[in-house]
Design an enzyme around this catalytic site. Structure first.
Site, PDB file in Angstrom:
ATOM      1  N   LYS A 255       1.559  -1.314  -0.149  1.00 26.12           N
ATOM      2  CA  LYS A 255      -0.137   0.207  -0.228  1.00 26.12           C
ATOM      3  C   LYS A 255       0.871   1.180   0.211  1.00 26.12           C
ATOM      4  O   LYS A 255       1.996   1.553   0.694  1.00 26.12           O
ATOM      5  CB  LYS A 255      -0.975   0.418   1.345  1.00 26.12           C
ATOM      6  CG  LYS A 255      -1.839   1.365   1.845  1.00 26.12           C
ATOM      7  CD  LYS A 255      -2.269   1.149   2.350  1.00 26.12           C
ATOM      8  CE  LYS A 255      -2.920   2.781   3.271  1.00 26.12           C
ATOM      9  NZ  LYS A 255      -3.906   2.143   4.005  1.00 26.12           N
ATOM     10  N   ASP A 260      -2.438  10.444   4.039  1.00 23.86           N
ATOM     11  CA  ASP A 260      -4.141  10.178   3.661  1.00 23.86           C
ATOM     12  C   ASP A 260      -4.739  10.915   5.181  1.00 23.86           C
ATOM     13  O   ASP A 260      -4.508  11.120   6.020  1.00 23.86           O
ATOM     14  CB  ASP A 260      -4.845   8.594   4.345  1.00 23.86           C
ATOM     15  CG  ASP A 260      -5.886   7.799   4.903  1.00 23.86           C
ATOM     16  OD1 ASP A 260      -6.515   8.762   4.038  1.00 23.86           O
ATOM     17  OD2 ASP A 260      -5.742   6.928   5.499  1.00 23.86           O
ATOM     18  N   LYS A 267     -10.672  12.141   9.159  1.00 24.90           N
ATOM     19  CA  LYS A 267      -9.930  11.969   9.875  1.00 24.90           C
ATOM     20  C   LYS A 267      -9.606  13.402  10.986  1.00 24.90           C
ATOM     21  O   LYS A 267      -9.522  14.328  10.847  1.00 24.90           O
ATOM     22  CB  LYS A 267      -8.549  11.430   9.759  1.00 24.90           C
ATOM     23  CG  LYS A 267      -8.047   9.999   9.357  1.00 24.90           C
ATOM     24  CD  LYS A 267      -6.919  10.018   9.131  1.00 24.90           C
ATOM     25  CE  LYS A 267      -6.288   8.953   8.128  1.00 24.90           C
ATOM     26  NZ  LYS A 267      -6.912   7.162   8.929  1.00 24.90           N
ATOM     27  N   ASP A 278       1.550   5.926   5.579  1.00 28.12           N
ATOM     28  CA  ASP A 278       0.160   4.930   5.775  1.00 28.12           C
ATOM     29  C   ASP A 278       1.429   4.740   4.180  1.00 28.12           C
ATOM     30  O   ASP A 278       0.297   3.629   3.410  1.00 28.12           O
ATOM     31  CB  ASP A 278      -0.579   6.001   5.243  1.00 28.12           C
ATOM     32  CG  ASP A 278      -1.740   5.181   4.921  1.00 28.12           C
ATOM     33  OD1 ASP A 278      -1.221   4.509   5.782  1.00 28.12           O
ATOM     34  OD2 ASP A 278      -2.699   5.508   4.804  1.00 28.12           O
ATOM     35  N   ASP A 337     -12.230   6.298   4.141  1.00 27.96           N
ATOM     36  CA  ASP A 337     -10.830   6.407   5.395  1.00 27.96           C
ATOM     37  C   ASP A 337     -10.581   4.673   4.892  1.00 27.96           C
ATOM     38  O   ASP A 337      -9.502   4.981   5.546  1.00 27.96           O
ATOM     39  CB  ASP A 337     -11.085   7.012   6.790  1.00 27.96           C
ATOM     40  CG  ASP A 337      -9.690   6.701   7.362  1.00 27.96           C
ATOM     41  OD1 ASP A 337      -8.547   6.921   6.437  1.00 27.96           O
ATOM     42  OD2 ASP A 337      -9.945   6.338   8.241  1.00 27.96           O
ATOM     43  N   GLU A 339      -9.317   3.953   2.271  1.00 27.68           N
ATOM     44  CA  GLU A 339      -8.696   3.559   0.790  1.00 27.68           C
ATOM     45  C   GLU A 339      -8.063   2.197   0.756  1.00 27.68           C
ATOM     46  O   GLU A 339      -7.417   2.565  -0.281  1.00 27.68           O
ATOM     47  CB  GLU A 339      -8.337   4.793   1.478  1.00 27.68           C
ATOM     48  CG  GLU A 339      -6.794   5.228   1.656  1.00 27.68           C
ATOM     49  CD  GLU A 339      -6.684   5.506   3.086  1.00 27.68           C
ATOM     50  OE1 GLU A 339      -5.460   4.881   3.106  1.00 27.68           O
ATOM     51  OE2 GLU A 339      -7.477   5.108   3.979  1.00 27.68           O
ATOM     52  N   ARG A 341      -7.921  -0.774   0.993  1.00 29.01           N
ATOM     53  CA  ARG A 341      -8.075  -2.192   0.436  1.00 29.01           C
ATOM     54  C   ARG A 341      -8.435  -1.542  -0.921  1.00 29.01           C
ATOM     55  O   ARG A 341      -8.247  -2.806  -1.615  1.00 29.01           O
ATOM     56  CB  ARG A 341      -8.608  -2.650   1.452  1.00 29.01           C
ATOM     57  CG  ARG A 341     -10.017  -1.261   2.378  1.00 29.01           C
ATOM     58  CD  ARG A 341     -10.967  -2.307   2.915  1.00 29.01           C
ATOM     59  NE  ARG A 341     -10.410  -1.459   4.328  1.00 29.01           N
ATOM     60  CZ  ARG A 341     -11.287  -2.090   5.602  1.00 29.01           C
ATOM     61  NH1 ARG A 341     -12.147  -2.553   5.457  1.00 29.01           N
ATOM     62  NH2 ARG A 341      -9.669  -1.065   6.960  1.00 29.01           N
TER      63      ARG A 341
END
Length: 488
Positions: A255, A260, A267, A278, A337, A339, A341
């Site tokens: 990933k 993010d 968030k 991230d 959020d 995102e 996956r």
């Protein structure tokens, strides 16, 4: 800092480090040390207990310094690494230009974590300060580390140093990437790093820009990118060992979210600045690719990194939207959020369709749920293959980059069932979040028989001695290299 091996019983260095485990023979070991350096054995035994990271500085009449370093009762590889990292970091300014480490009483397999710990201790987290301090004497090009081993350990120790040096340099670069803020680290930054690494170490790197991503039908990645002013990239790296056409093929997917915000499901502002981290899964994949190529491991390795920011603007994907994916499956986006996956869905789908790897592994800083479950001491491991699970757990024990297996039972499929699409990206339940995320990813492996997912959210960024806030660990590189080195 240069490293050399010696079998001389007394390495010529201005500072000498003697590691000592806390065993039943501790008194005898300290008697030997006392005799060697003309000390009072009773006083030495009173003052030094060999607790983990305990150190005792002994000044010699000729000006030489000797550090006794405690290893505690169970000196595993990660204990060796952390003990030396801690000592060298704390004493960095006081170390002489020449340092010796006496490992003559130990097997050669401790050499790798010792070198890694010493190299890591020299890391400088202050990447963007205007007035950078000068390097200390030891951590300059003129610095010299001498490692003392016995004659029969010399060959294995030399190989261990080679591995450690290959890992350490790449590891430092991954720390720099992860610790860099998002205005210094964009998706294109990751692509440029991979391209330069491939050219240097002889493996191929293909980067899809936004136009190519659209042409390939990587719709899930595009949906996460919609709110960002920066275009996404899709990185494909491939290392093939020379003259080994039948080498086992391993696919790694990481990933690569370079920042993010959470998207429309934004968030909280507290600690959002840490979301520059991230892309820990991407760092593990890119780092592993480079080290494998450096070491010329006998494995056919493919690494895929889908990379984008997850930002907020009028074009951003909204909760409730239904998006497509590379495999053609539709996804109801319940939470923007979740995102990671989503972009991994395209990475996994592209990998299985185009490379058909024998083993498929993905890594991601995916869920806060796994931190609630395991804290900051282990990553969550999900796999449909018991043999692969056992191999990864063995590498976790060997390196100290711990994993803990969690279930992939089909009962959890209900958590990703959608009313309007093939599946949804978030269950909406305040429980089993890491498991439902893994079940989501499983759909895009197309029932691959040897797949493992590692949720490294609690391990990629951690509290360390290097800073006052959480910073990068490079988790996954050492684990994966050990796994690849020991593939059956």
């Amino acid at each position: 800092m240069q490293i050399q091996l010696t079998t001389s019983p007394s390495p010529t260095a201005d500072t000498l480090i003697i590691p000592i485990p806390q065993t039943d023979e501790l008194a005898d070991i300290l008697n030997t040390v006392a005799s060697r350096f003309n000390l009072n054995a009773t006083v030495l035994q009173h003052d030094f207990k060999a607790d983990l990271k305990e150190s005792l500085l002994l000044y010699q009449p000729e000006g030489r310094k000797v550090y006794l370093l405690g290893l505690g009762k169970q000196p595993t590889a990660i204990v060796w690494l952390r003990a030396f990292r801690d000592l060298f970091f704390r004493q960095k300014a006081r170390l002489s230009q020449t340092v010796g480490v006496d490992l003559s009483g130990f097997d050669a397999d401790v050499v790798e974590p010792v070198v890694l710990g010493i190299r890591w201790a020299g890391y400088n987290l202050k990447l963007h300060i205007s007035d950078k301090p000068e390097s200390t004497d030891f951590y300059t090009e003129e610095g010299q580390l001498t490692i003392h081993v016995t004659d029969d350990q010399q060959l294995a120790a030399g190989q261990a140093i080679q591995r450690a040096e290959a890992i350490a340099d790449t590891h430092r670069q991954m720390l720099d990437l992860m610790n860099s803020p998002s205005n210094y680290k964009t998706p294109q930054t990751l692509a440029d790093w991979a391209t330069a690494s491939g050219e240097r170490y002889g493996y191929s790197v293909t980067v899809f820009d936004k136009a190519a991503i659209e042409q390939q039908g990587l719709h899930a990645l595009l949906s996460v990118n919609q709110g960002s002013a920066l275009p996404p990239v899709f990185i494909i790296a491939e290392y093939k060992p020379a003259n080994q056409p039948d080498a086992k093929k391993v696919g790694l997917v990481g990933k690569g979210i370079t920042f993010d915000t959470g998207g429309i499901s934004i968030k909280p502002s507290a600690n959002m600045h840490l979301m520059k981290s991230d892309m820990g899964g991407a760092a593990a994949v890119l780092g592993t690719m480079e080290v494998a190529a450096k070491l010329q491991l006998p494995v056919h390795l493919i690494g895929i990194v889908p990379s984008t920011e997850n930002m907020v603007d009028g074009q951003a994907t909204k909760p409730g939207d239904v998006i497509g994916s590379y495999l053609g499956k539709t996804i109801e986006v319940i939470d923007t959020d979740a995102e990671g996956r989503i972009i991994l869905a395209d990475g996994l789908g592209y990998m299985v369709r185009n490379f058909q790897p024998d083993v498929l592994i993905d890594l991601a800083t995916l869920t806060g749920s796994v931190i609630s479950t395991l804290g900051y001491h282990a990553a969550g491991l999900f796999s449909n293959n018991d043999e692969l699970t056992a191999q990864l757990l063995q590498s976790a024990r060997q390196t100290g980059e711990q994993l803990w297996p969690l279930p992939l039972w089909d009962e959890y499929k209900e958590d990703i069932k959608s009313d309007v699409a093939d599946l949804k990206n978030f269950s909406g339940k305040p429980m089993a979040g890491a498991i439902s995320a893994a079940k989501f990813l499983e759909v895009f492996t197309e029932s691959h028989p040897a797949w493992a997912h590692m949720d490294i959210a609690g391990m990629a960024f951690a509290d360390t001695e290097f800073g006052t806030q959480k910073n990068a660990t490079g988790f996954g590189i050492r684990l994966l290299i050990d796994f690849l080195r020991n593939l059956p």
